[in-house]
Write a protein that holds these residues in place. Structure first.
Motif, PDB file in Angstrom:
ATOM      1  N   LYS A   1       2.672  41.778  16.649  1.00  0.00           N
ATOM      2  CA  LYS A   1       3.396  42.914  15.851  1.00  0.00           C
ATOM      3  C   LYS A   1       3.323  44.061  16.835  1.00  0.00           C
ATOM      4  CE  LYS A   1       2.652  41.878  11.143  1.00  0.00           C
ATOM      5  NZ  LYS A   1       2.098  42.403   9.638  1.00  0.00           N
ATOM      6  N   VAL A   2       4.501  44.794  16.957  1.00  0.00           N
ATOM      7  CA  VAL A   2       4.559  45.935  17.688  1.00  0.00           C
ATOM      8  C   VAL A   2       4.704  47.116  16.947  1.00  0.00           C
ATOM      9  CG1 VAL A   2       5.894  44.888  19.604  1.00  0.00           C
ATOM     10  CG2 VAL A   2       7.222  45.993  17.693  1.00  0.00           C
TER      11      VAL A   2
ATOM     12  N   THR B   1       7.083  40.470  15.421  1.00  0.00           N
ATOM     13  CA  THR B   1       8.070  40.016  16.309  1.00  0.00           C
ATOM     14  C   THR B   1       7.793  38.198  16.169  1.00  0.00           C
ATOM     15  OG1 THR B   1       6.270  39.761  18.020  1.00  0.00           O
ATOM     16  CG2 THR B   1       7.499  41.424  17.931  1.00  0.00           C
ATOM     17  N   MET B   2       7.027  37.641  16.950  1.00  0.00           N
ATOM     18  CA  MET B   2       6.721  36.016  16.785  1.00  0.00           C
ATOM     19  C   MET B   2       5.302  36.145  17.151  1.00  0.00           C
ATOM     20  SD  MET B   2       9.904  34.575  18.505  1.00  0.00           S
ATOM     21  CE  MET B   2       9.581  32.781  18.163  1.00  0.00           C
ATOM     22  N   PRO B   3       4.602  35.003  16.300  1.00  0.00           N
ATOM     23  CA  PRO B   3       2.945  35.125  16.604  1.00  0.00           C
ATOM     24  C   PRO B   3       2.709  34.694  17.866  1.00  0.00           C
ATOM     25  CG  PRO B   3       3.584  33.816  14.408  1.00  0.00           C
ATOM     26  CD  PRO B   3       5.079  34.404  15.275  1.00  0.00           C
TER      27      PRO B   3
ATOM     28  N   ILE C   1      15.452  48.447  13.735  1.00  0.00           N
ATOM     29  CA  ILE C   1      14.680  47.935  15.063  1.00  0.00           C
ATOM     30  C   ILE C   1      14.908  46.497  15.458  1.00  0.00           C
ATOM     31  CG2 ILE C   1      12.257  47.735  15.823  1.00  0.00           C
ATOM     32  CD1 ILE C   1      12.942  50.473  15.636  1.00  0.00           C
ATOM     33  N   ASP C   2      15.398  46.286  16.254  1.00  0.00           N
ATOM     34  CA  ASP C   2      15.659  44.602  16.809  1.00  0.00           C
ATOM     35  C   ASP C   2      14.333  44.397  17.740  1.00  0.00           C
ATOM     36  OD1 ASP C   2      18.142  44.761  15.754  1.00  0.00           O
ATOM     37  OD2 ASP C   2      19.236  45.268  17.559  1.00  0.00           O
ATOM     38  N   ILE C   3      14.066  42.943  17.453  1.00  0.00           N
ATOM     39  CA  ILE C   3      13.013  42.250  18.499  1.00  0.00           C
ATOM     40  C   ILE C   3      13.891  41.356  19.224  1.00  0.00           C
ATOM     41  CG2 ILE C   3      11.040  41.151  18.473  1.00  0.00           C
ATOM     42  CD1 ILE C   3      10.543  44.078  17.235  1.00  0.00           C
ATOM     43  N   LEU C   4      13.701  41.416  20.385  1.00  0.00           N
ATOM     44  CA  LEU C   4      14.529  40.532  21.487  1.00  0.00           C
ATOM     45  C   LEU C   4      13.665  39.738  22.542  1.00  0.00           C
ATOM     46  CD1 LEU C   4      15.569  43.788  21.505  1.00  0.00           C
ATOM     47  CD2 LEU C   4      17.610  42.608  22.317  1.00  0.00           C
ATOM     48  N   THR C   5      14.395  38.676  22.824  1.00  0.00           N
ATOM     49  CA  THR C   5      13.745  37.734  23.904  1.00  0.00           C
ATOM     50  C   THR C   5      13.602  38.495  25.303  1.00  0.00           C
ATOM     51  OG1 THR C   5      15.886  36.485  24.393  1.00  0.00           O
ATOM     52  CG2 THR C   5      14.538  35.757  22.633  1.00  0.00           C
ATOM     53  N   GLU C   6      13.309  37.921  26.263  1.00  0.00           N
ATOM     54  CA  GLU C   6      13.134  38.712  27.618  1.00  0.00           C
ATOM     55  C   GLU C   6      14.665  38.519  28.018  1.00  0.00           C
ATOM     56  OE1 GLU C   6      10.796  36.536  30.198  1.00  0.00           O
ATOM     57  OE2 GLU C   6       8.860  37.456  29.116  1.00  0.00           O
ATOM     58  N   GLU C   7      15.580  37.579  27.550  1.00  0.00           N
ATOM     59  CA  GLU C   7      17.084  37.464  28.084  1.00  0.00           C
ATOM     60  C   GLU C   7      17.920  38.636  27.091  1.00  0.00           C
ATOM     61  OE1 GLU C   7      15.109  34.670  27.039  1.00  0.00           O
ATOM     62  OE2 GLU C   7      14.426  34.346  29.410  1.00  0.00           O
TER      63      GLU C   7
ATOM     64  N   TYR D   1       8.721  36.789   8.073  1.00  0.00           N
ATOM     65  CA  TYR D   1       8.213  35.726   8.013  1.00  0.00           C
ATOM     66  C   TYR D   1       8.965  34.312   8.816  1.00  0.00           C
ATOM     67  CZ  TYR D   1       4.875  38.161   5.492  1.00  0.00           C
ATOM     68  OH  TYR D   1       4.007  39.231   5.206  1.00  0.00           O
ATOM     69  N   SER D   2      10.254  34.422   8.872  1.00  0.00           N
ATOM     70  CA  SER D   2      11.095  33.374   9.601  1.00  0.00           C
ATOM     71  C   SER D   2      10.677  33.235  10.934  1.00  0.00           C
ATOM     72  CB  SER D   2      12.398  33.694   9.410  1.00  0.00           C
ATOM     73  OG  SER D   2      12.856  34.487  10.235  1.00  0.00           O
ATOM     74  N   THR D   3      10.274  34.259  11.664  1.00  0.00           N
ATOM     75  CA  THR D   3       9.747  34.235  12.861  1.00  0.00           C
ATOM     76  C   THR D   3       8.615  33.349  13.213  1.00  0.00           C
ATOM     77  OG1 THR D   3       8.558  36.121  12.946  1.00  0.00           O
ATOM     78  CG2 THR D   3      10.971  36.274  13.647  1.00  0.00           C
TER      79      THR D   3
END
Length: 487
Positions: free
Chosen positions: A318-319, A329-331, A347-353, A374-376
């Motif tokens: 979590k951030v 975010t993701m565990p 608030i968007d949680i994004l991948t490095e891409e 929790y889907s993440t």
């Protein structure tokens, strides 16, 4: 000193032939005073000039002025008080007078500095003033205090408001963008309070936030910040903030989605636009057309109101934003840096891409919040299906599907989690679980049936009746032989 009625009485007695000694006996006035007024030939009123008496403080007044001038460069809460001036004069300059003299002089100095005349300002069409107010709202049934951005046009006295959770640069830019698009243009000049989230004026230097600087460059408007503690420089929007609170937000509004409420709020200005201008006695809507003619054109591309930051996740992945608001975010991101997109409402949680993993509603306020998607956690649960029973994802799953998955052996549960993960990546978590719930009602979950149902749910709807389609009677008539029948 005699009053004018007494002086006139003396003159009347003199005109009647009374001598000065007799006048003195009758009036009780001193003969010298009587002679003075009888010889005076000008009784015109004189300005009541107060003659200042010499004071022990006189030699120290230039020093006090130096200290007060230096105060202007610093925070107002660290300015000299009368007590502090008195103490410094004694300690540093050997002052021997009383405190009351210093106190009276300080009061006089402050009154000279703070008293300002009300100057009527003349505004051309186009420029706008911007400020925030706050009011109570019911959001999803919960009473909360929120901020509302108000943009007011002094020439026409028209104005617009948008509601947000805070006064951040993202909120300001989003509110301005929504208003610009609604009115069809950009004000050439925006005047801001010195305390808004977009920047501030310190002396002659202007410090803008990075996001607002980009936003301003995108829309090409000029900006001016008021002097600190100088609300009269934007009095029009100050009054508009109060007006909107009393008229738009009474009784306390209810809404579920703040974005939809803001869209409705923009159209409510029409009632105010139909009123007459308080001074020009012309409908505000007509005057705003002059404002509209002075607006700049909207740019061809829409600005992305988002601030991107790299945030380090905690042990749960979590951030933390603003020191007290936590977002999942993701565990597998535990103790890793995560790219976060910060919007006015989300608030968007994004991948490095730059791919969006999940989107959270943005939290504001002083209290700690913890928001999870929790889907993440599906990827981790697929590897550790034994954690299913105590996972947050299980709580988010529909009752029938939860009961079905609880009853499955370990390998079958892994298959269900795998199917849920694949469908979530393609159709979203809600559509995936709804489709799996329908398939498990038939006794078994398989990827083929669930995929078809998820596609229908996210497409035209699972319960939407099929279209009747075009009539084929004309083809029957054209191609079937006379007396034939359609097979």
């Amino acid at each position: 000193m005699l009053t004018m009625s007494q002086i006139n009485h003396i003159k009347d007695l003199s005109n009647c032939g009374y001598r000065i000694s007799e006048i003195s006996e009758k009036t009780g006035a001193d003969p010298k005073t009587i002679r003075k007024y009888l010889s005076q030939d000008d009784f015109s009123p004189e300005p009541p000039i107060v003659q200042e008496k010499p004071s022990k403080l006189d030699p120290f007044k230039p020093i006090i002025h130096e200290w007060l001038e230096e105060d202007k460069k610093h925070w107002r809460k660290q300015h000299h008080t009368a007590q502090r001036v008195y103490e410094r004069l004694i300690e540093e300059h050997g002052y021997t007078g009383s405190y009351s003299i210093v106190q009276r002089y300080m009061k006089k100095c402050r009154s000279i500095q703070t008293e300002k005349a009300n100057l009527e300002l003349i505004w051309d069409p186009g420029p706008a003033q911007v400020d925030f107010g706050e009011a109570d709202f019911y959001e999803a049934g919960k009473l909360c205090r929120k901020k509302y951005l108000t943009v007011s046009f002094p020439f026409s006295n028209d104005g617009y408001s948008q509601v947000f959770g805070g006064e951040t640069a993202e909120c300001v830019c989003q509110g301005l963008q929504d208003i610009f698009e609604f009115i069809g243009g950009v004000p050439p000049l925006l005047i801001f309070d010195n305390a808004t989230g977009v920047g501030r004026r310190i002396g002659d230097a202007i410090h803008e936030s990075e996001l607002f600087s980009r936003f301003r460059a995108h829309y090409h408007f000029r900006v001016r910040f008021c002097n600190p503690y100088s609300g009269w420089e934007k009095g029009n929007v100050e009054r508009k903030v109060d007006y909107n609170r009393s008229n738009l937000f009474v009784p306390v509004p209810h809404f579920t989605e703040i974005e939809k409420y803001n869209q409705k709020l923009l159209s409510r200005h029409e009632k105010k636009a139909a009123e007459l201008h308080y001074k020009k006695q012309v409908p505000i809507g007509e005057l705003f057309e002059e404002d509209r003619k002075a607006l700049l054109m909207l740019p061809p591309k829409r600005f992305n109101v988002c601030r991107y930051e790299w945030q380090k996740a905690d042990g749960y992945g979590k951030v933390c934003m603003d020191g007290k608001h936590f977002y999942s975010t993701m565990p597998e991101n535990a103790h890793q840096k995560v790219l976060v997109g910060i919007h006015a409402h989300t608030i968007d949680i994004l991948t490095e891409e730059g791919q969006v993993i999940t989107t959270h509603r943005r939290a504001f306020g002083e209290g700690r919040t913890d928001i999870s998607d929790y889907s993440t956690t599906l990827a981790v649960l697929m590897k550790n299906s034994g954690a299913w029973g105590n996972s947050g994802l299980r709580r988010e799953t529909p009752d029938a599907l939860r009961a079905y998955m609880d009853a499955q052996p370990k390998e079958k549960l892994k298959d269900c989690l795998r199917i849920m993960n694949e469908l979530t990546n393609q159709y979203g978590f809600r559509a995936a679980t709804s489709a799996m719930e329908m398939t498990c009602a038939r006794g078994n979950i398989n990827i083929c049936d669930a995929s078809v149902l998820a596609a229908r749910i996210t497409g035209y709807g699972i319960y939407t009746p099929p279209e009747t389609g075009p009539s084929l009677a004309v083809y029957d008539e054209a191609f079937l032989k006379e007396g034939g029948t359609a097979s």
